[in-house]
Write an enzyme that holds these catalytic residues in place. Structure first.
Site, mmCIF file in Angstrom:
data_model
loop_
_atom_site.group_PDB
_atom_site.id
_atom_site.type_symbol
_atom_site.label_atom_id
_atom_site.label_comp_id
_atom_site.label_asym_id
_atom_site.label_seq_id
_atom_site.Cartn_x
_atom_site.Cartn_y
_atom_site.Cartn_z
ATOM 1 N N GLU A 1 21.096 -77.659 -107.397
ATOM 2 C CA GLU A 1 22.389 -77.621 -106.691
ATOM 3 C C GLU A 1 22.999 -79.025 -106.767
ATOM 4 O O GLU A 1 24.035 -79.229 -107.371
ATOM 5 C CB GLU A 1 22.203 -77.182 -105.238
ATOM 6 N N HIS B 1 22.301 -67.434 -96.092
ATOM 7 C CA HIS B 1 21.508 -67.951 -94.961
ATOM 8 C C HIS B 1 22.092 -67.359 -93.700
ATOM 9 O O HIS B 1 23.273 -67.589 -93.402
ATOM 10 C CB HIS B 1 21.584 -69.475 -94.916
ATOM 11 N N HIS C 1 21.827 -64.518 -101.960
ATOM 12 C CA HIS C 1 21.751 -65.910 -101.492
ATOM 13 C C HIS C 1 22.662 -66.061 -100.273
ATOM 14 O O HIS C 1 23.853 -66.319 -100.400
ATOM 15 C CB HIS C 1 22.170 -66.847 -102.641
ATOM 16 N N ASP D 1 26.196 -67.923 -99.718
ATOM 17 C CA ASP D 1 25.450 -69.076 -99.198
ATOM 18 C C ASP D 1 25.589 -69.193 -97.671
ATOM 19 O O ASP D 1 24.803 -68.582 -96.950
ATOM 20 C CB ASP D 1 25.902 -70.354 -99.921
ATOM 21 N N ASP D 2 26.552 -69.976 -97.199
ATOM 22 C CA ASP D 2 26.775 -70.168 -95.753
ATOM 23 C C ASP D 2 28.249 -69.878 -95.457
ATOM 24 O O ASP D 2 29.034 -70.805 -95.208
ATOM 25 C CB ASP D 2 26.428 -71.609 -95.369
HETATM 26 ZN ZN LIG Z 1 21.689 -71.843 -99.959
#
Ligand SMILES: [Zn+2]
Length: 331
Positions: free
Chosen positions: A190, A9, A7, A268-269
Protein backbone atom coordinates in the site's frame (compact mmCIF):
# COMPACT_ATOMS: atom_id res chain seq x y z
CA UNK A 1 -24.41 -5.34 -9.94
CA UNK A 2 -23.94 -8.43 -7.71
CA UNK A 3 -20.49 -8.45 -6.12
CA UNK A 4 -18.42 -9.42 -3.10
CA UNK A 5 -16.52 -7.07 -0.84
CA UNK A 6 -13.18 -8.53 0.26
CA UNK A 7 -11.40 -5.58 1.86
CA UNK A 8 -13.47 -3.80 4.46
CA UNK A 9 -12.59 -2.91 8.05
CA UNK A 10 -15.74 -2.89 10.14
CA UNK A 11 -14.26 -0.17 12.37
CA UNK A 12 -13.74 1.87 9.21
CA UNK A 13 -17.49 1.99 8.64
CA UNK A 14 -18.03 4.02 11.81
CA UNK A 15 -19.77 7.13 10.49
CA UNK A 16 -19.23 10.32 12.52
CA UNK A 17 -22.95 10.47 13.40
CA UNK A 18 -22.89 6.94 14.83
CA UNK A 19 -19.60 7.68 16.62
CA UNK A 20 -21.21 10.65 18.40
CA UNK A 21 -24.33 8.61 19.22
CA UNK A 22 -22.25 5.80 20.70
CA UNK A 23 -20.07 8.28 22.64
CA UNK A 24 -23.26 9.67 24.21
CA UNK A 25 -24.75 6.19 24.80
CA UNK A 26 -21.55 5.01 26.50
CA UNK A 27 -20.48 8.21 28.26
CA UNK A 28 -17.18 8.36 26.31
CA UNK A 29 -15.55 11.81 26.16
CA UNK A 30 -14.32 12.80 22.70
CA UNK A 31 -12.07 15.83 22.18
CA UNK A 32 -14.41 17.42 19.58
CA UNK A 33 -17.57 19.44 20.08
CA UNK A 34 -20.26 18.18 17.75
CA UNK A 35 -20.42 16.87 14.23
CA UNK A 36 -18.80 19.77 12.36
CA UNK A 37 -15.73 19.78 14.54
CA UNK A 38 -15.42 15.99 14.20
CA UNK A 39 -15.89 16.12 10.42
CA UNK A 40 -13.10 18.69 10.17
CA UNK A 41 -10.68 15.96 11.33
CA UNK A 42 -11.21 13.92 8.14
CA UNK A 43 -8.42 15.52 6.09
CA UNK A 44 -5.54 13.07 5.93
CA UNK A 45 -1.97 13.56 4.73
CA UNK A 46 -1.04 9.89 4.80
CA UNK A 47 -1.93 6.51 6.30
CA UNK A 48 -0.69 7.50 9.77
CA UNK A 49 -2.78 10.67 10.07
CA UNK A 50 -5.89 8.62 9.23
CA UNK A 51 -4.95 5.87 11.69
CA UNK A 52 -4.64 8.40 14.53
CA UNK A 53 -8.30 9.43 14.16
CA UNK A 54 -9.42 5.89 13.41
CA UNK A 55 -8.01 4.45 16.64
CA UNK A 56 -9.18 7.41 18.71
CA UNK A 57 -12.78 7.01 17.51
CA UNK A 58 -12.78 3.27 18.17
CA UNK A 59 -12.96 4.09 21.90
CA UNK A 60 -16.71 4.74 21.52
CA UNK A 61 -17.32 1.03 20.79
CA UNK A 62 -18.00 -0.53 24.19
CA UNK A 63 -20.75 -3.18 24.07
CA UNK A 64 -21.90 -6.12 21.95
CA UNK A 65 -24.87 -3.99 20.86
CA UNK A 66 -22.47 -1.32 19.57
CA UNK A 67 -20.68 -3.88 17.39
CA UNK A 68 -23.98 -5.34 16.19
CA UNK A 69 -25.28 -1.90 15.25
CA UNK A 70 -22.04 -1.03 13.47
CA UNK A 71 -22.23 -4.25 11.45
CA UNK A 72 -25.88 -3.73 10.54
CA UNK A 73 -25.26 -0.15 9.43
CA UNK A 74 -22.53 -1.42 7.08
CA UNK A 75 -24.59 -4.33 5.71
CA UNK A 76 -27.51 -2.03 4.94
CA UNK A 77 -25.23 0.20 2.84
CA UNK A 78 -23.46 -2.78 1.26
CA UNK A 79 -26.81 -4.31 0.29
CA UNK A 80 -27.80 -1.04 -1.40
CA UNK A 81 -24.55 -1.31 -3.44
CA UNK A 82 -25.23 -4.89 -4.60
CA UNK A 83 -22.91 -6.69 -2.17
CA UNK A 84 -23.98 -10.35 -1.80
CA UNK A 85 -20.95 -11.61 0.10
CA UNK A 86 -18.62 -9.74 2.48
CA UNK A 87 -15.40 -10.80 4.20
CA UNK A 88 -14.92 -8.31 6.96
CA UNK A 89 -11.81 -7.36 8.94
CA UNK A 90 -11.90 -6.47 12.59
CA UNK A 91 -9.06 -5.32 14.89
CA UNK A 92 -9.36 -7.21 18.20
CA UNK A 93 -6.08 -5.89 19.61
CA UNK A 94 -7.43 -2.34 19.69
CA UNK A 95 -10.62 -3.44 21.45
CA UNK A 96 -8.63 -5.55 23.92
CA UNK A 97 -6.44 -2.52 24.67
CA UNK A 98 -9.66 -0.55 25.24
CA UNK A 99 -10.55 -3.07 27.94
CA UNK A 100 -13.14 -5.06 25.99
CA UNK A 101 -13.64 -8.81 26.00
CA UNK A 102 -12.76 -10.71 22.80
CA UNK A 103 -15.84 -12.95 22.91
CA UNK A 104 -18.13 -9.96 23.53
CA UNK A 105 -16.79 -8.21 20.41
CA UNK A 106 -17.21 -11.42 18.39
CA UNK A 107 -20.75 -11.92 19.73
CA UNK A 108 -21.85 -8.45 18.63
CA UNK A 109 -20.29 -8.72 15.17
CA UNK A 110 -21.66 -12.24 14.59
CA UNK A 111 -25.14 -11.18 15.70
CA UNK A 112 -24.99 -8.33 13.19
CA UNK A 113 -23.85 -10.70 10.44
CA UNK A 114 -26.63 -13.19 11.23
CA UNK A 115 -29.31 -10.50 11.15
CA UNK A 116 -27.77 -9.11 7.95
CA UNK A 117 -27.80 -12.50 6.26
CA UNK A 118 -31.45 -12.96 7.10
CA UNK A 119 -32.46 -9.40 6.21
CA UNK A 120 -30.30 -8.79 3.11
CA UNK A 121 -29.14 -12.26 1.99
CA UNK A 122 -25.48 -11.27 2.41
CA UNK A 123 -23.18 -14.21 3.17
CA UNK A 124 -19.68 -13.87 4.56
CA UNK A 125 -17.75 -13.72 7.77
CA UNK A 126 -15.01 -12.22 9.87
CA UNK A 127 -11.27 -11.91 9.29
CA UNK A 128 -9.22 -11.44 12.42
CA UNK A 129 -6.76 -8.67 11.61
CA UNK A 130 -3.36 -8.19 13.20
CA UNK A 131 -2.48 -4.55 13.88
CA UNK A 132 1.11 -4.67 12.68
CA UNK A 133 2.42 -1.57 14.47
CA UNK A 134 1.54 -3.01 17.88
CA UNK A 135 4.10 -5.32 19.55
CA UNK A 136 4.31 -8.78 17.94
CA UNK A 137 3.65 -10.21 21.41
CA UNK A 138 0.21 -8.54 21.38
CA UNK A 139 -0.60 -10.23 18.04
CA UNK A 140 0.57 -13.56 19.43
CA UNK A 141 -1.65 -13.39 22.51
CA UNK A 142 -4.63 -12.23 20.40
CA UNK A 143 -4.27 -15.31 18.14
CA UNK A 144 -4.10 -17.52 21.26
CA UNK A 145 -7.26 -15.87 22.53
CA UNK A 146 -8.99 -16.47 19.17
CA UNK A 147 -8.08 -20.14 18.96
CA UNK A 148 -11.27 -21.44 20.58
CA UNK A 149 -13.31 -19.30 18.16
CA UNK A 150 -11.55 -20.49 14.98
CA UNK A 151 -14.80 -22.04 13.78
CA UNK A 152 -16.44 -18.60 13.82
CA UNK A 153 -13.70 -16.97 11.73
CA UNK A 154 -12.79 -17.26 8.07
CA UNK A 155 -9.30 -15.89 8.09
CA UNK A 156 -6.45 -13.87 9.48
CA UNK A 157 -5.15 -10.58 8.04
CA UNK A 158 -2.47 -7.95 8.64
CA UNK A 159 -3.27 -4.23 8.63
CA UNK A 160 -2.38 -0.74 9.95
CA UNK A 161 0.86 1.26 9.46
CA UNK A 162 2.92 -0.64 6.91
CA UNK A 163 6.38 0.84 6.41
CA UNK A 164 8.82 -0.46 9.03
CA UNK A 165 6.54 -3.37 9.97
CA UNK A 166 7.38 -6.04 7.36
CA UNK A 167 5.32 -9.21 7.04
CA UNK A 168 8.34 -11.23 8.19
CA UNK A 169 7.62 -10.12 11.79
CA UNK A 170 4.40 -12.14 11.77
CA UNK A 171 5.51 -15.42 10.22
CA UNK A 172 4.91 -17.35 13.44
CA UNK A 173 1.48 -15.75 14.09
CA UNK A 174 0.31 -16.67 10.60
CA UNK A 175 1.65 -20.22 10.96
CA UNK A 176 -0.44 -20.55 14.12
CA UNK A 177 -3.52 -19.12 12.38
CA UNK A 178 -3.05 -21.51 9.45
CA UNK A 179 -2.85 -24.42 11.88
CA UNK A 180 -6.23 -23.19 13.21
CA UNK A 181 -7.62 -23.65 9.70
CA UNK A 182 -7.84 -19.94 8.87
CA UNK A 183 -7.35 -18.44 5.41
CA UNK A 184 -4.47 -15.95 5.16
CA UNK A 185 -4.50 -12.47 3.61
CA UNK A 186 -2.25 -9.47 4.24
CA UNK A 187 -2.06 -5.76 3.50
CA UNK A 188 1.15 -5.27 1.53
CA UNK A 189 2.38 -2.78 -1.04
CA UNK A 190 0.00 0.00 0.00
CA UNK A 191 2.75 2.39 1.11
CA UNK A 192 5.37 -0.34 1.48
CA UNK A 193 7.61 -1.82 -1.24
CA UNK A 194 7.01 -4.74 -3.60
CA UNK A 195 9.32 -6.81 -1.40
CA UNK A 196 6.63 -6.75 1.33
CA UNK A 197 4.28 -8.42 -1.16
CA UNK A 198 6.89 -11.14 -1.74
CA UNK A 199 7.26 -11.59 2.03
CA UNK A 200 3.49 -11.85 2.45
CA UNK A 201 3.40 -14.62 -0.17
CA UNK A 202 6.53 -16.52 0.94
CA UNK A 203 6.35 -16.16 4.71
CA UNK A 204 2.64 -15.62 5.49
CA UNK A 205 1.27 -17.75 2.62
CA UNK A 206 -1.19 -14.96 1.82
CA UNK A 207 -3.95 -16.11 -0.55
CA UNK A 208 -4.88 -12.51 -1.46
CA UNK A 209 -2.92 -9.28 -1.17
CA UNK A 210 -4.78 -6.28 0.23
CA UNK A 211 -3.95 -3.13 -1.78
CA UNK A 212 -0.73 -4.48 -3.36
CA UNK A 213 -0.40 -1.59 -5.75
CA UNK A 214 3.38 -1.25 -5.24
CA UNK A 215 3.74 -4.76 -6.66
CA UNK A 216 3.75 -2.93 -9.98
CA UNK A 217 7.24 -1.58 -9.14
CA UNK A 218 8.62 -5.10 -9.64
CA UNK A 219 7.98 -6.94 -12.92
CA UNK A 220 8.89 -10.21 -11.15
CA UNK A 221 6.36 -9.71 -8.35
CA UNK A 222 3.63 -8.65 -10.80
CA UNK A 223 4.29 -11.70 -12.98
CA UNK A 224 4.18 -13.92 -9.92
CA UNK A 225 0.77 -12.56 -8.81
CA UNK A 226 -0.59 -13.39 -12.27
CA UNK A 227 1.05 -16.82 -12.41
CA UNK A 228 -0.12 -17.88 -8.95
CA UNK A 229 -3.61 -16.41 -9.32
CA UNK A 230 -3.25 -14.11 -6.31
CA UNK A 231 -5.90 -11.37 -6.40
CA UNK A 232 -5.36 -7.80 -5.25
CA UNK A 233 -8.05 -6.09 -3.19
CA UNK A 234 -7.66 -2.56 -4.51
CA UNK A 235 -9.36 0.39 -2.75
CA UNK A 236 -9.30 3.41 -5.08
CA UNK A 237 -10.92 6.07 -2.87
CA UNK A 238 -8.73 5.02 0.06
CA UNK A 239 -5.57 5.38 -2.04
CA UNK A 240 -6.61 8.84 -3.14
CA UNK A 241 -7.70 10.06 0.30
CA UNK A 242 -4.47 8.81 1.94
CA UNK A 243 -2.45 10.38 -0.87
CA UNK A 244 -0.95 7.08 -2.02
CA UNK A 245 -1.82 8.59 -5.42
CA UNK A 246 -2.82 12.17 -6.25
CA UNK A 247 -5.14 11.12 -9.05
CA UNK A 248 -6.96 7.81 -9.56
CA UNK A 249 -5.51 7.67 -13.09
CA UNK A 250 -2.12 7.01 -11.47
CA UNK A 251 -3.37 3.71 -10.01
CA UNK A 252 -1.74 0.87 -11.95
CA UNK A 253 -5.01 -1.07 -12.30
CA UNK A 254 -4.90 -1.29 -16.08
CA UNK A 255 -1.26 -2.37 -16.07
CA UNK A 256 -2.17 -5.16 -13.64
CA UNK A 257 -5.05 -6.25 -15.88
CA UNK A 258 -2.80 -6.22 -18.96
CA UNK A 259 -0.40 -8.53 -17.17
CA UNK A 260 -3.12 -10.92 -16.05
CA UNK A 261 -3.36 -9.96 -12.36
CA UNK A 262 -6.85 -10.37 -10.86
CA UNK A 263 -8.01 -7.02 -9.45
CA UNK A 264 -10.99 -6.55 -7.14
CA UNK A 265 -12.52 -3.24 -6.04
CA UNK A 266 -13.30 -2.52 -2.39
CA UNK A 267 -13.94 0.30 0.05
CA UNK A 268 -11.40 -0.30 2.90
CA UNK A 269 -12.61 2.27 5.50
CA UNK A 270 -15.55 3.88 3.71
CA UNK A 271 -16.71 6.18 6.52
CA UNK A 272 -13.30 7.87 6.38
CA UNK A 273 -12.55 7.80 2.65
CA UNK A 274 -15.65 9.29 1.11
CA UNK A 275 -17.60 6.35 -0.21
CA UNK A 276 -18.76 2.74 0.03
CA UNK A 277 -18.05 0.07 -2.57
CA UNK A 278 -20.49 1.46 -5.15
CA UNK A 279 -18.71 4.82 -5.03
CA UNK A 280 -15.38 3.03 -5.61
CA UNK A 281 -16.74 1.31 -8.74
CA UNK A 282 -18.22 4.63 -9.84
CA UNK A 283 -14.88 6.39 -9.38
CA UNK A 284 -13.30 3.89 -11.78
CA UNK A 285 -16.16 4.33 -14.25
CA UNK A 286 -15.52 8.08 -14.08
CA UNK A 287 -11.92 7.62 -15.26
CA UNK A 288 -12.88 5.42 -18.17
CA UNK A 289 -13.31 1.83 -17.01
CA UNK A 290 -16.12 0.28 -19.06
CA UNK A 291 -19.11 -1.76 -17.90
CA UNK A 292 -17.42 -5.02 -18.93
CA UNK A 293 -14.29 -4.20 -16.96
CA UNK A 294 -16.35 -3.29 -13.89
CA UNK A 295 -18.26 -6.58 -14.19
CA UNK A 296 -14.85 -8.27 -14.44
CA UNK A 297 -13.88 -6.80 -11.06
CA UNK A 298 -17.15 -8.12 -9.60
CA UNK A 299 -16.50 -11.55 -11.10
CA UNK A 300 -12.98 -11.57 -9.60
CA UNK A 301 -14.39 -10.61 -6.20
CA UNK A 302 -16.67 -13.64 -6.20
CA UNK A 303 -14.06 -16.05 -7.58
CA UNK A 304 -11.38 -14.94 -5.12
CA UNK A 305 -13.65 -14.93 -2.08
CA UNK A 306 -13.48 -17.70 0.50
CA UNK A 307 -17.16 -18.57 -0.03
CA UNK A 308 -18.04 -22.24 -0.49
CA UNK A 309 -17.89 -23.38 -4.14
CA UNK A 310 -21.65 -23.77 -4.29
CA UNK A 311 -22.19 -20.19 -3.06
CA UNK A 312 -19.64 -18.91 -5.61
CA UNK A 313 -21.51 -20.68 -8.43
CA UNK A 314 -24.76 -19.14 -7.23
CA UNK A 315 -23.27 -15.63 -7.09
CA UNK A 316 -21.56 -15.99 -10.48
CA UNK A 317 -24.95 -17.06 -11.85
CA UNK A 318 -26.56 -13.92 -10.41
CA UNK A 319 -23.84 -11.78 -11.95
CA UNK A 320 -24.30 -13.46 -15.36
CA UNK A 321 -28.06 -12.85 -15.17
CA UNK A 322 -27.44 -9.21 -14.32
CA UNK A 323 -25.05 -8.85 -17.29
CA UNK A 324 -27.64 -10.40 -19.63
CA UNK A 325 -30.35 -8.08 -18.39
CA UNK A 326 -28.10 -5.03 -18.88
CA UNK A 327 -27.08 -6.15 -22.39
CA UNK A 328 -30.74 -6.67 -23.35
CA UNK A 329 -31.61 -3.31 -21.83
CA UNK A 330 -29.02 -1.59 -24.01
CA UNK A 331 -30.11 -3.55 -27.14
ZN1 LIG B 1 -7.33 -1.95 4.65
Amino acid sequence: MPKAELHLHIEGTLEPELALDLARRNGVQLPWNGLDELRAQYRFENLQSFLNLYYQLMAVLRTADDFRDLMLAYLERAHADGVRHAEIFFDPQVHLDNGLDFDMVMAGLLEGLAIGEERYGISGGLILSIVRDKPVESARSMIDLAEHRAGDLIGVGLDSAEVGYPPSLFEECFAHARAMGLHCVAHAGEEGPADYVTQALDLLHAERIDHGIHAIDSPEVTARLAREGIALTVCPLSNRRLQVVDDLRELPIRRFLDQGVAVTVNSDDPAYFGGYIGANYQALADIGFGADELAGFAENSIKHSFAAEERKRQLLGQLAEWRNAVTKGIA
